[in-house]
Enzyme design. Sequence first.
Site, PDB file in Angstrom:
ATOM      1  CE  LYS A 104      -1.442   2.773   2.742  1.00  0.00           C
ATOM      2  NZ  LYS A 104      -1.530   4.056   2.153  1.00  0.00           N
ATOM      3  CD  GLU A 150      12.852   4.594   8.086  1.00  0.00           C
ATOM      4  OE1 GLU A 150      12.789   5.630   8.823  1.00  0.00           O
ATOM      5  OE2 GLU A 150      12.822   4.562   6.885  1.00  0.00           O
ATOM      6  CB  CYS A 185      12.899   9.355   7.899  1.00  0.00           C
ATOM      7  SG  CYS A 185      13.723   8.088   6.721  1.00  0.00           S
ATOM      8  CD  GLU A 204      10.890  13.072  10.820  1.00  0.00           C
ATOM      9  OE1 GLU A 204       9.748  12.722  11.197  1.00  0.00           O
ATOM     10  OE2 GLU A 204      11.732  12.479  10.231  1.00  0.00           O
TER      11      GLU A 204
HETATM   12  P1  ADP Z   1       3.547  10.959   6.852  1.00  0.00           P
HETATM   13  O1  ADP Z   1       3.367  12.018   8.002  1.00  0.00           O
HETATM   14  O2  ADP Z   1       5.046  10.629   6.441  1.00  0.00           O
HETATM   15  O3  ADP Z   1       2.343  11.161   5.711  1.00  0.00           O
HETATM   16  P2  ADP Z   1       2.071   8.633   7.604  1.00  0.00           P
HETATM   17  O4  ADP Z   1       2.630   7.802   8.761  1.00  0.00           O
HETATM   18  O5  ADP Z   1       0.873   9.502   7.970  1.00  0.00           O
HETATM   19  O6  ADP Z   1       3.503   9.585   7.515  1.00  0.00           O
HETATM   20  O7  ADP Z   1       2.058   7.733   6.537  1.00  0.00           O
HETATM   21  C1  ADP Z   1       3.093   6.743   6.010  1.00  0.00           C
HETATM   22  C2  ADP Z   1       1.861   5.429   5.528  1.00  0.00           C
HETATM   23  O8  ADP Z   1       1.178   5.198   6.303  1.00  0.00           O
HETATM   24  C3  ADP Z   1       1.036   6.113   4.216  1.00  0.00           C
HETATM   25  O9  ADP Z   1       1.042   5.109   3.152  1.00  0.00           O
HETATM   26  C4  ADP Z   1      -0.124   6.397   4.851  1.00  0.00           C
HETATM   27  O10 ADP Z   1      -1.317   6.225   3.950  1.00  0.00           O
HETATM   28  C5  ADP Z   1      -0.098   5.197   5.749  1.00  0.00           C
HETATM   29  N1  ADP Z   1      -1.324   5.144   7.247  1.00  0.00           N
HETATM   30  C6  ADP Z   1      -1.705   6.364   7.272  1.00  0.00           C
HETATM   31  N2  ADP Z   1      -2.367   6.303   8.408  1.00  0.00           N
HETATM   32  C7  ADP Z   1      -2.600   4.876   8.648  1.00  0.00           C
HETATM   33  C8  ADP Z   1      -3.003   3.880   9.889  1.00  0.00           C
HETATM   34  N3  ADP Z   1      -3.726   4.341  10.650  1.00  0.00           N
HETATM   35  N4  ADP Z   1      -2.809   2.587   9.312  1.00  0.00           N
HETATM   36  C9  ADP Z   1      -1.987   2.205   8.687  1.00  0.00           C
HETATM   37  N5  ADP Z   1      -1.377   2.926   7.655  1.00  0.00           N
HETATM   38  C10 ADP Z   1      -1.634   4.283   7.785  1.00  0.00           C
END
Ligand code: ADP
Length: 475
Positions: A171, A246, A280, A378
């Site tokens: 995903k 990560e 990161c 960050e």
């Molecule tokens: P960023 O702040 O870099 O956008 P996120 O942690 O929000 O970081 O996003 C990193 C990945 O995690 C993306 O693919 C996002 O769609 C996914 N993501 C966001 N929320 C969730 C969740 N509740 N469960 C699983 N994946 C998630």
Amino acid sequence: MKTYPLYLNGEWVITETTNTVVNPATAEPFARISLIDRSRVARALADAGGGFRSWRATTGKSRGEYLQRIAGELERRRDEVARLITLENGKPLPQSLAEVAMSVDHLRWFAEEARRGYGRVIPNQVEGKRHLAIKTAIGVVGAISPWNFPLVLGVRKVAPALAAGCTVVLKPARQTPLSAVEFAECIDASGLPKGVFQLVAGSASEIGEEFLENPVCRKITFTGSTSVGQILIRGAAQGVKALSLELGGQAPLLVFDDADLTKAVDGAMIAKYRNTGQSCIAANRIYVQRSVYQPFLEQFVAKTKALKVGDGLEDGVQIGPLIDKDALAKAAEHVENAIEQGARLLCGGKTLPGRKGFFFEPTVLADVPDAALCMQEETFAPVAPVSVFDTETEVIERANVSKFGLSAYAFTRDLGRAFRLMESLEAGMIGINDGVPTTSQAPFGGVKQSGWGRELGAEGMEAFLQTKHISLCID
Ligand code: ADP
């Protein structure tokens, strides 16, 4: 506007429900990505479970041959993939090309590593017994990647998982799903059996929950924010699901008075501004020893002012837009907060005037107190806070105060000091006189709240293997 498909059990699937993908350099949507709901993701996991039964039984050599073909296809399409990365993420085109090149290298590294899933033969204590430790593939993997390196952070998960004999459902991030579609096309072109790799998109939280709750999915590998990492850790408790995480970083970069100052400035430039600061492992806090503080600032500010900001597709651009409006707001908040706390603004500090895209000027702040937000969180923007220090002991303490521990950088020519820093800095990766430490064959990952586990290197494949002890009684 083109609607991009998902890749499900060997089929390309275009759906009616879609998300638009925005070019951060223009703030305009330019493509759509198909979306599926949670029940369709469950079917993808079931298909991945079906694919696993035969994929796990293939030889490492044969899995490596698929990965080599995927690498070859990605290399052939390098220019179109890089252009798409720049369109969806905003990074300057040469950096997108570098991301594709690194992805190809990861695929080739794991193609070779696929043959090396070694176990061991263990000497027996009891006569007539033999002991073996063998490595087997964990099973179906749910992989979740972020938007800042949309191709390579997916590849960093998919390549070792396939090498180990796992099947994968990937995903990508909502903002940047298109380079993942290109990657899926390369995988499709390799002739990989159906169900071994699939690409899904939809509600992140629903897909995350399905990965967590569906017993077919045996491991989740994730790159993203610490807050989502914590959601996954909580969710993994029920099914005791294996996790590789990560997460965020807050890298300190230390410049000592015995360093080659020009090299230290160049190292800080790349560690800070690569990917427009949205990495990161970006240097978030720069500490410079007092006797070289002024000359460092002069050179660093001069080089920062010379950076060309603009649309990543334009020639010579080194700093692209940030990913979205929220990222701009965070950068502005961090700058404002530092100034309120007594920092001096040496250049930049605001959004680029007259542009619709999400551009923030490369910014240097001096005399930034440790209490400022940008020294604690960050920033994910081209904002460089610099602070002075006096002694090695003091700076190690200030560097280690962070709850994160992904990467750290130090510039020094004193070998004894270099070893003391390697041993005492609390980070999973340490660049000594090196602003770009990442490489396919070395482990990548963090300590403290920066995550669990390692990607890349031998450890990168180990993450998708489980150890079984076999005790044999044979006369
Ligand atoms: P960023 O702040 O870099 O956008 P996120 O942690 O929000 O970081 O996003 C990193 C990945 O995690 C993306 O693919 C996002 O769609 C996914 N993501 C966001 N929320 C969730 C969740 N509740 N469960 C699983 N994946 C998630």
